[in-house]
Design a protein around this motif. Structure first.
Motif, PDB file in Angstrom:
ATOM      1  N   ALA A 202       0.818  -1.213   0.000  1.00 40.82           N
ATOM      2  CA  ALA A 202       0.000   0.000   0.000  1.00 40.82           C
ATOM      3  C   ALA A 202       0.858   1.272   0.000  1.00 40.82           C
ATOM      4  CB  ALA A 202      -0.913   0.004   1.217  1.00 40.82           C
ATOM      5  N   HIS A 203       2.187   1.107  -0.002  1.00 35.97           N
ATOM      6  CA  HIS A 203       3.113   2.242   0.070  1.00 35.97           C
ATOM      7  C   HIS A 203       2.801   3.118   1.282  1.00 35.97           C
ATOM      8  CE1 HIS A 203       4.583   1.098  -3.868  1.00 35.97           C
ATOM      9  NE2 HIS A 203       3.319   1.070  -4.295  1.00 35.97           N
ATOM     10  N   ALA A 204       2.484   2.458   2.402  1.00 36.77           N
ATOM     11  CA  ALA A 204       2.114   3.163   3.635  1.00 36.77           C
ATOM     12  C   ALA A 204       3.282   3.994   4.153  1.00 36.77           C
ATOM     13  CB  ALA A 204       1.671   2.163   4.701  1.00 36.77           C
ATOM     14  N   GLN A 205       2.949   5.120   4.729  1.00 27.16           N
ATOM     15  CA  GLN A 205       3.935   6.023   5.297  1.00 27.16           C
ATOM     16  C   GLN A 205       3.748   6.057   6.811  1.00 27.16           C
ATOM     17  OE1 GLN A 205       6.396   7.521   3.554  1.00 27.16           O
ATOM     18  NE2 GLN A 205       5.621   6.442   1.740  1.00 27.16           N
TER      19      GLN A 205
ATOM     20  N   VAL B 182       7.625   4.875   5.888  1.00 21.53           N
ATOM     21  CA  VAL B 182       8.242   3.624   5.456  1.00 21.53           C
ATOM     22  C   VAL B 182       8.994   2.974   6.612  1.00 21.53           C
ATOM     23  CG1 VAL B 182       9.957   2.634   3.891  1.00 21.53           C
ATOM     24  CG2 VAL B 182       8.364   4.376   3.055  1.00 21.53           C
ATOM     25  N   GLN B 183       9.568   3.785   7.497  1.00 25.12           N
ATOM     26  CA  GLN B 183      10.310   3.240   8.633  1.00 25.12           C
ATOM     27  C   GLN B 183       9.414   2.361   9.501  1.00 25.12           C
ATOM     28  OE1 GLN B 183      13.649   3.358   9.095  1.00 25.12           O
ATOM     29  NE2 GLN B 183      13.260   1.910  10.742  1.00 25.12           N
ATOM     30  N   ASP B 184       8.140   2.709   9.632  1.00 17.07           N
ATOM     31  CA  ASP B 184       7.214   1.880  10.413  1.00 17.07           C
ATOM     32  C   ASP B 184       7.020   0.516   9.762  1.00 17.07           C
ATOM     33  OD1 ASP B 184       6.954   4.005  12.132  1.00 17.07           O
ATOM     34  OD2 ASP B 184       4.827   4.372  11.705  1.00 17.07           O
ATOM     35  N   THR B 185       6.998   0.497   8.441  1.00 18.17           N
ATOM     36  CA  THR B 185       6.850  -0.773   7.722  1.00 18.17           C
ATOM     37  C   THR B 185       8.081  -1.637   7.951  1.00 18.17           C
ATOM     38  OG1 THR B 185       5.498   0.336   6.057  1.00 18.17           O
ATOM     39  CG2 THR B 185       6.421  -1.808   5.455  1.00 18.17           C
ATOM     40  N   LEU B 186       9.262  -1.036   7.868  1.00 19.14           N
ATOM     41  CA  LEU B 186      10.494  -1.771   8.105  1.00 19.14           C
ATOM     42  C   LEU B 186      10.565  -2.262   9.548  1.00 19.14           C
ATOM     43  CD1 LEU B 186      13.099  -2.784   6.878  1.00 19.14           C
ATOM     44  CD2 LEU B 186      14.122  -0.553   7.325  1.00 19.14           C
TER      45      LEU B 186
END
Length: 93
Positions: A33-36, A38-42
């Motif tokens: 979803a290209h959620a922002q 990105v650091q949270d996704t990582l």
């Protein structure tokens, strides 16, 4: 919302299989979803690895899914950790 649920589950502990599965799912969905940010996704992907490390004492079933997800995030060392453990575990049992 998924990342909030994943972090709450991680903090509460409990079922490591469910926690690991949720974190893997959340990281992949956030990436897709290209959620922002990105650091949270990582961070979610790395938390999946940490949860998996707790899970392996009980159940190695998610090793493939965790390794594949980590590889998609370019987490080479963590991917190698999972694959090395899974290979050793398979050969000894």
């Amino acid at each position: 919302m998924l990342s909030l649920r994943a972090s709450l589950v991680l903090r509460q502990g409990g079922d490591w299989y469910e926690t690991t599965e949720l974190l893997v799912h959340t990281a992949i969905r956030r990436r897709d979803a290209h959620a922002q940010p990105v650091q949270d996704t990582l961070t979610t992907a790395r938390n999946a690895h940490a949860a998996w490390r707790s899970l392996i004492k009980e159940d190695a079933e998610l090793a493939g899914a965790v390794a594949e997800m980590l590889e998609q995030f370019g987490e080479t060392e963590r991917t190698r950790d999972v694959l090395t453990w899974a290979e050793a575990h398979t050969h000894h049992h």
